[in-house]
Write a protein that holds these residues in place. Structure first.
Motif, PDB file in Angstrom:
ATOM      1  N   HIS A 196       6.888 -26.961 -29.299  1.00  0.00           N
ATOM      2  CA  HIS A 196       8.217 -26.378 -29.078  1.00  0.00           C
ATOM      3  C   HIS A 196       8.182 -25.096 -28.247  1.00  0.00           C
ATOM      4  O   HIS A 196       9.144 -24.768 -27.574  1.00  0.00           O
ATOM      5  CB  HIS A 196       8.973 -26.160 -30.389  1.00  0.00           C
ATOM      6  CG  HIS A 196       8.454 -25.034 -31.240  1.00  0.00           C
ATOM      7  ND1 HIS A 196       7.363 -25.178 -32.065  1.00  0.00           N
ATOM      8  CD2 HIS A 196       8.869 -23.752 -31.394  1.00  0.00           C
ATOM      9  CE1 HIS A 196       7.138 -24.039 -32.700  1.00  0.00           C
ATOM     10  NE2 HIS A 196       8.031 -23.152 -32.299  1.00  0.00           N
ATOM     11  N   ASP A 197       7.082 -24.354 -28.302  1.00  0.00           N
ATOM     12  CA  ASP A 197       6.997 -23.107 -27.537  1.00  0.00           C
ATOM     13  C   ASP A 197       6.099 -23.237 -26.304  1.00  0.00           C
ATOM     14  O   ASP A 197       5.655 -22.229 -25.764  1.00  0.00           O
ATOM     15  CB  ASP A 197       6.471 -21.974 -28.437  1.00  0.00           C
ATOM     16  CG  ASP A 197       7.574 -21.321 -29.249  1.00  0.00           C
ATOM     17  OD1 ASP A 197       8.755 -21.402 -28.831  1.00  0.00           O
ATOM     18  OD2 ASP A 197       7.268 -20.735 -30.298  1.00  0.00           O
ATOM     19  N   HIS A 225      11.890 -19.471 -22.287  1.00  0.00           N
ATOM     20  CA  HIS A 225      10.826 -20.403 -22.677  1.00  0.00           C
ATOM     21  C   HIS A 225      11.318 -21.784 -23.138  1.00  0.00           C
ATOM     22  O   HIS A 225      10.655 -22.776 -22.859  1.00  0.00           O
ATOM     23  CB  HIS A 225       9.830 -19.770 -23.661  1.00  0.00           C
ATOM     24  CG  HIS A 225      10.276 -19.708 -25.075  1.00  0.00           C
ATOM     25  ND1 HIS A 225      10.986 -18.659 -25.583  1.00  0.00           N
ATOM     26  CD2 HIS A 225      10.117 -20.576 -26.108  1.00  0.00           C
ATOM     27  CE1 HIS A 225      11.248 -18.893 -26.852  1.00  0.00           C
ATOM     28  NE2 HIS A 225      10.730 -20.043 -27.208  1.00  0.00           N
ATOM     29  N   HIS A 249      15.762 -25.067 -29.872  1.00  0.00           N
ATOM     30  CA  HIS A 249      15.338 -24.469 -31.140  1.00  0.00           C
ATOM     31  C   HIS A 249      15.776 -23.019 -31.318  1.00  0.00           C
ATOM     32  O   HIS A 249      15.670 -22.475 -32.407  1.00  0.00           O
ATOM     33  CB  HIS A 249      13.826 -24.644 -31.378  1.00  0.00           C
ATOM     34  CG  HIS A 249      12.934 -23.846 -30.483  1.00  0.00           C
ATOM     35  ND1 HIS A 249      12.568 -24.274 -29.239  1.00  0.00           N
ATOM     36  CD2 HIS A 249      12.307 -22.662 -30.665  1.00  0.00           C
ATOM     37  CE1 HIS A 249      11.752 -23.379 -28.688  1.00  0.00           C
ATOM     38  NE2 HIS A 249      11.583 -22.383 -29.530  1.00  0.00           N
ATOM     39  N   HIS A 250      16.267 -22.385 -30.240  1.00  0.00           N
ATOM     40  CA  HIS A 250      16.791 -21.018 -30.394  1.00  0.00           C
ATOM     41  C   HIS A 250      18.316 -20.956 -30.313  1.00  0.00           C
ATOM     42  O   HIS A 250      18.886 -19.886 -30.147  1.00  0.00           O
ATOM     43  CB  HIS A 250      16.177 -20.081 -29.359  1.00  0.00           C
ATOM     44  CG  HIS A 250      14.749 -19.740 -29.662  1.00  0.00           C
ATOM     45  ND1 HIS A 250      14.400 -18.919 -30.726  1.00  0.00           N
ATOM     46  CD2 HIS A 250      13.588 -20.111 -29.081  1.00  0.00           C
ATOM     47  CE1 HIS A 250      13.074 -18.814 -30.764  1.00  0.00           C
ATOM     48  NE2 HIS A 250      12.553 -19.527 -29.782  1.00  0.00           N
ATOM     49  N   ASP A 278      11.424 -22.843 -38.168  1.00  0.00           N
ATOM     50  CA  ASP A 278      10.848 -21.908 -37.197  1.00  0.00           C
ATOM     51  C   ASP A 278      11.056 -20.472 -37.692  1.00  0.00           C
ATOM     52  O   ASP A 278      10.124 -19.654 -37.716  1.00  0.00           O
ATOM     53  CB  ASP A 278      11.574 -22.130 -35.855  1.00  0.00           C
ATOM     54  CG  ASP A 278      10.881 -21.454 -34.686  1.00  0.00           C
ATOM     55  OD1 ASP A 278       9.655 -21.242 -34.754  1.00  0.00           O
ATOM     56  OD2 ASP A 278      11.569 -21.150 -33.696  1.00  0.00           O
TER      57      ASP A 278
END
Ligand SMILES: [Fe+2]
Length: 334
Positions: A196-197, A225, A249-250, A278
């Protein structure tokens, strides 16, 4: 760096700006100047490495131009030229993928340094892209090994991220099983969560490893990112719907997240679920800029952020499982 094989575009509706930029850049780079955005867009077939563009022009806004360039040639670096430090447009430009900005009236050194940094970054990105392309070719044959290789590539830059990715992907699978997500979906989610990152490959190490608070400029860089990761992984077939985890995801339930500022159920389900995991893992891990929370404190914090950062019904669904995990000692063993 500087060689005549490197092509730099300058787009500004003032002839004098075009000419002074040409004088500054022409010894090191092949320079093309344009007065109109449409002409510069048509010139993209020349494959420029770097574009300096005015942020305000008559026929097309510099931000609009930036958006078109990034769509057509995502790997071209763009530096905005602003007449005065217009903070909101500049942040907007950085958020939309500009590398940097310079303020008029600019000096020779300022222009050359900005160009050099942008081109260095372009080289890094191209190198990573080549590496990833090589890895990608092995993906469908052996995606487990490829996933590990990609995780190691991130690890080399930021060791926290690799461990964090392992823990969060395992936790996502454990939690997913308990809330009834199918086995085949969980396989995809697990792979996507592990990566994911991955977009942090494209962020400068000085920012990733910085101790202490980030400046707004640095934070804008970090915020790129998810999109970088998505662009890296999009061509792979083995992630499919797991890509939502990488890109979103953010995002936050209250639409204050990034990269798109989606709200509530607009955020795809796996990303909403993963966001909780997360954050949980980040809270319970010691980082250089803050100390960690206990399991109980982290769960309390997540409940507090219900309806703000997190989907309230999902928090209600997963918290009992977190409590069960805590009781079993599973979270300590991760
Ligand atoms: Fe992230």
């Amino acid at each position: 760096m500087g060689n005549k094989e490197t092509t730099v575009f300058v787009l500004d509706d003032e002839k004098s700006v075009q000419e002074s930029m040409r004088m500054i850049l022409k010894d090191k780079y092949q320079v093309f100047t344009f007065g109109r955005p449409e002409e510069a867009l048509a010139g993209l077939s020349l494959d420029p490495d770097l574009i300096f563009t005015d942020i305000r022009m008559f026929s097309m806004d510099g931000l609009q131009f930036l958006g078109k360039v990034k769509k057509m040639k995502p790997q071209v670096e763009v530096i905005m030229i602003t007449a005065y430090p217009d903070f909101s447009s500049t942040l907007q430009a950085l958020r939309s993928g500009a590398f940097d900005y310079i303020v008029k009236p600019f000096g020779k050194d300022q222009v050359l340094e900005a160009a050099e940094r942008a081109l260095q970054r372009r080289n890094q990105v191209m190198e990573s892209a080549r590496m990833i392309q090589d890895l990608r070719e092995a993906v469908d044959l052996n995606y487990e090994a490829t996933t590990r290789a990609l995780v190691l590539a991130v690890d080399a830059k930021d060791s926290y991220t690799a461990e964090h990715s392992r823990r969060t992907s395992e936790l996502l699978v454990e939690l997913g099983k308990r809330i009834g997500i199918s086995h085949s979906k969980l396989i995809t989610y697990h792979r996507a969560a592990e990566l994911h990152d991955i977009g942090k490959i494209g962020i400068e190490e000085s920012i990733l490893r910085k101790e202490g608070p980030l400046t707004p400029f640095e934070f804008e860089k970090i915020k790129q990112h998810p999109l970088i990761g998505y662009q890296i992984l999009r061509p792979t077939t083995f992630l499919r719907e797991g890509l939502d985890i990488v890109l979103y995801h953010h995002e936050r339930h209250d639409d204050k997240g990034y990269p798109e500022g989606l709200k509530g159920k607009q955020i795809p389900f796996p990303a909403r679920l993963f966001a909780i995991i997360d954050a949980y893992d980040a809270m319970t891990t010691e980082r250089c800029y803050r100390s960690k929370l206990s399991l109980g404190e982290a769960i309390e914090e997540i409940i507090k952020l219900k309806g703000e950062q997190f989907d309230p019904s999902l928090v209600d669904l997963v918290v009992p499982h977190f409590l069960k995990f805590e009781k079993d000692g599973y979270l300590h063993r991760l």
